[in-house]
Design a protein around this motif. Sequence first.
Motif, short mmCIF file in Angstrom:
data_model
loop_
_atom_site.label_atom_id
_atom_site.label_comp_id
_atom_site.label_asym_id
_atom_site.label_seq_id
_atom_site.Cartn_x
_atom_site.Cartn_y
_atom_site.Cartn_z
N THR A 3 9.95 22.11 -60.26
CA THR A 3 9.56 23.17 -61.18
C THR A 3 9.95 24.53 -60.60
O THR A 3 10.14 24.68 -59.39
N GLN A 4 10.01 25.51 -61.51
CA GLN A 4 10.12 26.90 -61.07
C GLN A 4 8.74 27.37 -60.62
O GLN A 4 7.73 26.75 -60.98
N ARG A 25 -1.25 18.99 -58.85
CA ARG A 25 -0.70 18.47 -57.60
C ARG A 25 0.75 17.98 -57.73
O ARG A 25 1.52 18.05 -56.79
N THR A 26 1.10 17.47 -58.92
CA THR A 26 2.46 16.95 -59.10
C THR A 26 3.48 18.07 -59.18
O THR A 26 4.68 17.81 -59.03
N ALA A 27 3.03 19.32 -59.41
CA ALA A 27 3.96 20.42 -59.67
C ALA A 27 4.07 21.41 -58.52
O ALA A 27 4.90 22.30 -58.57
N CYS A 28 3.24 21.28 -57.49
CA CYS A 28 3.32 22.28 -56.43
C CYS A 28 2.83 21.68 -55.12
O CYS A 28 2.19 20.64 -55.08
N GLY A 29 3.18 22.35 -54.04
CA GLY A 29 2.79 21.90 -52.72
C GLY A 29 3.70 22.55 -51.70
O GLY A 29 4.74 23.10 -52.05
N LEU A 33 11.45 21.32 -44.94
CA LEU A 33 12.73 20.62 -44.78
C LEU A 33 13.13 19.91 -46.07
O LEU A 33 13.60 18.78 -46.07
N GLY A 34 12.89 20.59 -47.19
CA GLY A 34 13.35 20.08 -48.47
C GLY A 34 12.46 19.05 -49.13
O GLY A 34 12.78 18.53 -50.19
N ARG A 35 11.31 18.72 -48.54
CA ARG A 35 10.43 17.77 -49.22
C ARG A 35 9.01 18.30 -49.22
O ARG A 35 8.58 19.01 -48.32
N SER A 36 8.29 17.94 -50.30
CA SER A 36 6.93 18.40 -50.47
C SER A 36 6.01 17.54 -49.61
O SER A 36 6.16 16.32 -49.54
N ASP A 46 -3.39 26.04 -54.13
CA ASP A 46 -2.06 26.15 -54.74
C ASP A 46 -2.03 25.62 -56.16
O ASP A 46 -1.29 26.15 -57.00
N THR A 47 -2.84 24.62 -56.50
CA THR A 47 -2.84 24.16 -57.90
C THR A 47 -3.45 25.23 -58.82
O THR A 47 -3.00 25.40 -59.95
#
Length: 60
Positions: A3-4, A25-29, A33-36, A46-47
């Motif tokens: 997501t943006q 939780r599925t949209a941010c975190g 190194l390129g992974r959530s 953050d949610t």
Amino acid sequence: MQTQPSGEVLNAQGTPIPALYAAGRTACGLATLGRSIYSPGLSLADTTYFGREAGRAAAG
Ligand SMILES: Cc1cc2nc3c(=O)[nH]c(=O)nc-3n(C[C@H](O)[C@H](O)[C@H](O)COP(=O)(O)OP(=O)(O)OC[C@H]3O[C@@H](n4cnc5c(N)ncnc54)[C@H](O)[C@@H]3O)c2cc1C
């Protein structure tokens, strides 16, 4: 799924899908190194922040 910061969901080419937003939780975190990754204790912060941003963008 990616997501943006505004919550807009991106397609496989990295382009926002019109009128499709995600939050929670599925949209941010945190991304390292390129992974959530899951960082204990930060989920509600953050949610809440990114959910508010998605709501504002969707309403705008
Ligand atoms: C025991 C426990 C302790 C935790 N402690 C902490 C903590 O101290 N600090 C912290 O930051 N995080 C904590 N977390 C993590 C945090 O609660 C979650 O990461 C966060 O709530 C995820 O938010 P979300 O919006 O993605 O999902 P959720 O909070 O699960 O919200 C999803 C919502 O969608 C609803 N829903 C599901 N399906 C449908 C449907 N078909 N139609 C309509 N509605 C639907 C559900 O009822 C729910 O209300 C804890 C989690 C657990 C389980």
